[in-house]
Design a protein around this motif. Structure first.
Motif, PDB file in Angstrom:
ATOM      1  N   GLY A 152       0.795  -1.230   0.000  1.00  0.00           N
ATOM      2  CA  GLY A 152       0.000   0.000   0.000  1.00  0.00           C
ATOM      3  C   GLY A 152       0.822   1.272   0.000  1.00  0.00           C
ATOM      4  O   GLY A 152       0.566   2.189  -0.795  1.00  0.00           O
ATOM      5  N   CYS A 156       0.672   4.172  -2.903  1.00  0.00           N
ATOM      6  CA  CYS A 156       0.318   5.576  -2.667  1.00  0.00           C
ATOM      7  C   CYS A 156       1.410   6.520  -3.168  1.00  0.00           C
ATOM      8  O   CYS A 156       1.114   7.626  -3.644  1.00  0.00           O
ATOM      9  CB  CYS A 156       0.073   5.813  -1.178  1.00  0.00           C
ATOM     10  SG  CYS A 156      -1.383   4.972  -0.511  1.00  0.00           S
ATOM     11  N   VAL A 167      -6.856   1.520   5.193  1.00  0.00           N
ATOM     12  CA  VAL A 167      -7.181   1.816   3.796  1.00  0.00           C
ATOM     13  C   VAL A 167      -6.614   0.719   2.902  1.00  0.00           C
ATOM     14  O   VAL A 167      -5.443   0.353   3.015  1.00  0.00           O
ATOM     15  CB  VAL A 167      -6.624   3.198   3.373  1.00  0.00           C
ATOM     16  CG1 VAL A 167      -6.795   3.408   1.875  1.00  0.00           C
ATOM     17  CG2 VAL A 167      -7.331   4.313   4.143  1.00  0.00           C
ATOM     18  N   CYS A 168      -7.462   0.196   2.026  1.00  0.00           N
ATOM     19  CA  CYS A 168      -7.022  -0.746   0.990  1.00  0.00           C
ATOM     20  C   CYS A 168      -7.249  -0.106  -0.378  1.00  0.00           C
ATOM     21  O   CYS A 168      -7.812   0.988  -0.470  1.00  0.00           O
ATOM     22  CB  CYS A 168      -7.796  -2.062   1.091  1.00  0.00           C
ATOM     23  SG  CYS A 168      -7.514  -2.989   2.622  1.00  0.00           S
ATOM     24  N   HIS A 169      -6.819  -0.769  -1.428  1.00  0.00           N
ATOM     25  CA  HIS A 169      -6.960  -0.219  -2.778  1.00  0.00           C
ATOM     26  C   HIS A 169      -7.410  -1.300  -3.749  1.00  0.00           C
ATOM     27  O   HIS A 169      -7.013  -2.461  -3.616  1.00  0.00           O
ATOM     28  CB  HIS A 169      -5.635   0.373  -3.269  1.00  0.00           C
ATOM     29  CG  HIS A 169      -5.144   1.540  -2.454  1.00  0.00           C
ATOM     30  ND1 HIS A 169      -4.420   1.368  -1.303  1.00  0.00           N
ATOM     31  CD2 HIS A 169      -5.310   2.880  -2.634  1.00  0.00           C
ATOM     32  CE1 HIS A 169      -4.128   2.568  -0.805  1.00  0.00           C
ATOM     33  NE2 HIS A 169      -4.650   3.483  -1.578  1.00  0.00           N
ATOM     34  N   THR A 214     -12.388   6.804  -3.362  1.00  0.00           N
ATOM     35  CA  THR A 214     -11.816   7.887  -4.165  1.00  0.00           C
ATOM     36  C   THR A 214     -11.200   7.281  -5.417  1.00  0.00           C
ATOM     37  O   THR A 214     -10.355   6.374  -5.324  1.00  0.00           O
ATOM     38  CB  THR A 214     -10.741   8.656  -3.388  1.00  0.00           C
ATOM     39  OG1 THR A 214     -11.311   9.215  -2.204  1.00  0.00           O
ATOM     40  CG2 THR A 214     -10.157   9.790  -4.244  1.00  0.00           C
ATOM     41  N   ARG A 216      -8.811   7.308  -8.563  1.00  0.00           N
ATOM     42  CA  ARG A 216      -7.545   7.948  -8.949  1.00  0.00           C
ATOM     43  C   ARG A 216      -7.245   7.616 -10.405  1.00  0.00           C
ATOM     44  O   ARG A 216      -7.003   6.469 -10.756  1.00  0.00           O
ATOM     45  CB  ARG A 216      -6.411   7.499  -8.038  1.00  0.00           C
ATOM     46  CG  ARG A 216      -6.645   7.914  -6.589  1.00  0.00           C
ATOM     47  CD  ARG A 216      -5.371   7.939  -5.761  1.00  0.00           C
ATOM     48  NE  ARG A 216      -5.633   8.508  -4.437  1.00  0.00           N
ATOM     49  CZ  ARG A 216      -5.624   9.818  -4.169  1.00  0.00           C
ATOM     50  NH1 ARG A 216      -5.342  10.671  -5.145  1.00  0.00           N
ATOM     51  NH2 ARG A 216      -5.886  10.251  -2.956  1.00  0.00           N
ATOM     52  N   GLU A 242      -9.250   4.094  -4.103  1.00  0.00           N
ATOM     53  CA  GLU A 242      -8.841   4.080  -2.700  1.00  0.00           C
ATOM     54  C   GLU A 242     -10.063   3.775  -1.847  1.00  0.00           C
ATOM     55  O   GLU A 242     -11.104   4.424  -1.989  1.00  0.00           O
ATOM     56  CB  GLU A 242      -8.241   5.439  -2.335  1.00  0.00           C
ATOM     57  CG  GLU A 242      -7.435   5.451  -1.071  1.00  0.00           C
ATOM     58  CD  GLU A 242      -6.625   6.734  -0.947  1.00  0.00           C
ATOM     59  OE1 GLU A 242      -5.577   6.698  -0.298  1.00  0.00           O
ATOM     60  OE2 GLU A 242      -7.052   7.767  -1.492  1.00  0.00           O
ATOM     61  N   HIS A 245     -10.691   6.005   4.425  1.00  0.00           N
ATOM     62  CA  HIS A 245      -9.940   7.256   4.589  1.00  0.00           C
ATOM     63  C   HIS A 245      -9.500   7.352   6.048  1.00  0.00           C
ATOM     64  O   HIS A 245     -10.067   8.087   6.845  1.00  0.00           O
ATOM     65  CB  HIS A 245     -10.800   8.461   4.209  1.00  0.00           C
ATOM     66  CG  HIS A 245     -10.025   9.740   4.129  1.00  0.00           C
ATOM     67  ND1 HIS A 245      -9.169  10.019   3.095  1.00  0.00           N
ATOM     68  CD2 HIS A 245      -9.955  10.791   4.965  1.00  0.00           C
ATOM     69  CE1 HIS A 245      -8.621  11.213   3.289  1.00  0.00           C
ATOM     70  NE2 HIS A 245      -9.082  11.697   4.424  1.00  0.00           N
TER      71      HIS A 245
END
Length: 516
Positions: A152, A156, A167-169, A214, A216, A242, A245
């Motif tokens: 992660g 980022c 937070v994961c993605h 979010t 990106r 994302e 938060h």
């Protein structure tokens, strides 16, 4: 004119790069790739679905937030195999239908049903899942780990962001061959739109379970591809989402785990040949560094305030297993004589223009690179003709197109799987090419087409909730369609259209739904 602008012009004029498809020979269906991406010999975590998943989520409450069960539902809705379908319509006769030829439908639409978009979860301190990068294997309803460790923070860093606790993605990639074996040079247009359609489903499903998201669009592409161990000639990162938060992580940065390249997925095709243009187009959009994207100016159109007609309040789209299973393309199944209501029109347009949080601007509802227009044929209380839609005003303004309410709309469509004259409503997704290119350069094609795909998918979901027939079309005469809506070409142009109508009372169809 840049390569990207030249390609977009080719789409508008149906010439140049796209005309090569007409002389490149038939599609070799006997050597088509797998529709599913599966790796052998990797650690995997089975994901629940159907009634078992429903029970787990019911026990957790209405909005569980970022949990493995909630993510399982999100991934199932966006990319899972929801049903097996057999359809007979005016484009397909019953003679060619058999159980071996049934298609496995997902909650997200895809051009030609090819599904080139892949979903990866970059897991960080998620209970029940060791840290690492996982591919969502829809064929096995599992997360297959491609790399172990904490990735992660390095992810980022690819957009100069800060790693956060909790937070994961999700990383959305495209596998070129899964699309271009059929669509060739046209594939880049479709693949970028397909990726946006998956984002549309993900945002709906994430919101339903209470996970903040979010989107990106900008990051250092090669850095992300390297972290994930992708073969950049075959599979590329397109969009990152994302999830959550949380507070910023403190302490010294962690070293990026090292590891061998993940095993390649199984491939059915004996011969894989991605057109050279596809690689050139994508390389033109790649960003070496994560410089912020410039803001896009708002669109208000050449209309005075008094030109806008307010629409009724719209229904909220509520995700459910039933909704995503009902999402489908309506080839040969439209009945235009029964008019739509203004309320239905308002719900469709509001759903397609739903705001979302992204890195394009700090606001939750930044100006979009696409806008919507409608050609009403059978809508109660609305004179037939073309209208522009403004999401900020939630209103319509008559377009300055030709006065041709009796136009034969079928003449703008090249194919025969729809009778456009039988549709009640034609919705156009208009790309703001000049404004987007001025702000984002070559990257703009990915953002414009991504937002177009998001709008299309949200229209599919809204139509399913309203019980309407819906279908996307891309094989149209763009010059004629742009003229119909009075567009200022080439500054803006239609990239896809959606046909909306009532459904016939009877359909020759059978669904085997995988809901437990």
């Amino acid at each position: 004119m840049s390569l990207i602008q030249d390609y977009q012009a080719s789409f508008r004029e149906r010439d140049g790069y796209l005309s090569q498809e007409l002389v490149s020979g038939p599609v070799d269906w006997s050597d088509a790739p797998f529709k599913h991406t599966v790796r052998r010999g990797v650690f995997e975590v089975p994901l629940p679905n159907g009634s078992l998943l429903a029970e787990l989520l019911a026990a957790a409450g209405p909005r569980p937030g970022l949990t493995l069960a909630a993510l399982a539902q999100v991934l199932w809705y966006a990319n899972g195999l929801l049903r097996r379908k057999f359809d007979v319509d005016w484009a397909k006769s019953a003679a060619g239908q058999n159980r071996d030829g049934a298609s496995y439908a997902r909650g997200t639409s895809s051009g030609g049903g090819l599904y080139p978009t892949e979903l990866y979860l970059v897991a960080e301190d998620l209970p029940g899942l060791p840290n690492g990068i996982y591919h969502h294997c829809e064929a096995r309803s599992a997360l297959q780990r491609t790399r172990a460790g904490r990735y992660g923070p390095a992810l980022c860093a690819s957009w100069r962001g800060e790693a956060r606790h909790g937070v994961c993605h999700l990383v959305l990639t495209t596998r070129f061959w899964k699309n271009v074996f059929k669509y060739k040079n046209f594939g880049y247009q479709l693949m970028t739109e397909d990726c946006g359609a998956v984002v549309g489903t993900l945002l709906q499903a994430l919101g339903d379970v209470g996970i903040a998201a979010t989107v990106r669009f900008h990051f250092a592409d090669r850095q992300v591809a390297g972290l994930m161990g992708l073969d950049a000639d075959a599979e590329v990162p397109m969009i990152v989402i994302e999830l959550g938060h949380g507070p910023v992580r403190t302490g010294p940065p962690r070293a990026v785990p090292s590891g061998a390249r993940p095993p390649a997925p199984l491939e059915r095709s004996r011969r894989v040949a991605v057109p050279a243009l596809i690689g050139e187009l994508h390389r033109a959009t790649v960003r070496a560094a994560a410089a912020p994207l410039a803001p896009l100016p708002a669109w208000d159109g050449p209309y005075v305030a008094s030109a806008w007609q307010a629409l009724p309040a719209a229904d909220t789209i509520v995700g459910s297993t039933r909704l995503f299973m009902q999402r489908r393309s309506s080839m040969g199944r439209q009945l235009g004589e029964d008019p739509l209501t203004r309320h239905e029109l308002a719900t469709l347009l509001a759903a397609a223009g739903q705001p979302f949080r992204s890195d394009l601007a700090p606001a939750a509802a930044p100006p979009r690179s696409v806008r919507l227009a409608a050609y009403a044929r059978h809508v109660d209380g609305l004179a037939p003709g073309a209208y522009a839609y403004c999401a900020r005003r939630h209103g319509l303004a008559a377009c300055a197109g030709p006065d041709d309410s009796d136009i034969d709309l079928q003449r703008i469509y090249y194919m025969q799987n729809y009778n456009i004259n039988q549709t009640g409503l034609l919705l156009a997704v208009v790309a703001r090419h000049d404004a987007a290119y001025a702000a984002w350069g070559e990257r703009s094609i990915r953002i414009c087409n991504g937002e177009a795909g998001m709008a299309a998918q949200r229209l599919y979901l809204a139509a399913a909730q309203l019980g309407l027939s819906c279908g996307a079309v891309l094989g149209f005469n763009c010059a004629e369609a742009d003229r119909l809506f009075g567009l200022d070409r080439p500054a803006e142009s239609i990239v896809l259209m959606m046909l909306i109508a009532r459904r016939p009372n009877q359909q020759a169809a059978f669904d085997s739904r995988f809901d437990g």
